[in-house]
Design a protein around this motif. Structure first.
Motif, PDB file in Angstrom:
ATOM      1  N   ILE A 117     -54.875  -7.374 -25.158  1.00 51.77           N
ATOM      2  CA  ILE A 117     -55.732  -6.183 -25.168  1.00 51.77           C
ATOM      3  C   ILE A 117     -57.129  -6.531 -24.676  1.00 51.77           C
ATOM      4  N   GLU A 119     -50.199  -0.111 -32.911  1.00 44.77           N
ATOM      5  CA  GLU A 119     -49.980  -1.550 -33.043  1.00 44.77           C
ATOM      6  C   GLU A 119     -51.146  -2.314 -33.644  1.00 44.77           C
ATOM      7  N   TYR A 158     -53.028   1.654 -28.036  1.00 46.03           N
ATOM      8  CA  TYR A 158     -52.518   0.638 -28.956  1.00 46.03           C
ATOM      9  C   TYR A 158     -52.668   1.032 -30.423  1.00 46.03           C
TER      10      TYR A 158
END
Length: 103
Positions: free
Chosen positions: A57, A35, A32
Motif C-alpha cells: 500500500i 483489509e 483497502y
C-alpha cells in the motif's frame, strides 16, 4: 500486525496547498478499507495491518502524486511492528489513557 506512519510529500507543486494530493491518497486507501484500518491526521496517515500488505500500500500511495503530474515525491515512513503481542492503534491510545487516569 504492524502500524505504519506515512507522510507523502509532493515536491514542486504549483501552490503551497497539498490537500488535493492528500485527498487522492485517501481515495486509494479507501480501496483497502476491508483489509486495513487507517486514520488521517493533520500531519500524516496511520495505517494498521499485516506488514507485507502495508508495504504494498505504501508503494501505491507513494505513486499517487506522480500519477497527478508531480515529478518528485518524498515519502517519510515509520513502522511499528510488534510481534510479542497483538497491538492496534486503538489499543496503544487506550494504554496511554489508562495510565493518565491512574494518577
Amino acid at each position: 500486525m504492524a502500524i505504519v506512519d506515512l507522510t507523502v510529500i509532493p515536491v514542486g507543486t504549483k501552490t503551497p496547498s497539498v490537500s488535493q494530493y492528500v485527498a487522492d491518497i485517501q481515495k486509494v486507501l479507501e480501496k483497502y478499507k476491508q483489509e486495513v484500518e487507517y486514520q488521517l491526521t493533520p500531519m500524516n496517515t496511520l495505517i494498521e495491518g499485516e506488514l507485507s500488505l502495508l508495504l504494498k500500500i505504501v508503494q501505491e500511495l507513494h505513486e499517487v502524486p506522480f500519477e497527478n503530474g508531480i515529478e518528485r515525491v518524498c515519502t517519510n515512513l515509520r513502522i511499528d511492528d510488534r510481534r510479542d503481542k497483538k497491538h492496534t492503534m486503538a489499543g496503544k491510545l487506550k494504554a496511554v489513557e489508562l495510565k493518565m487516569n491512574q494518577n
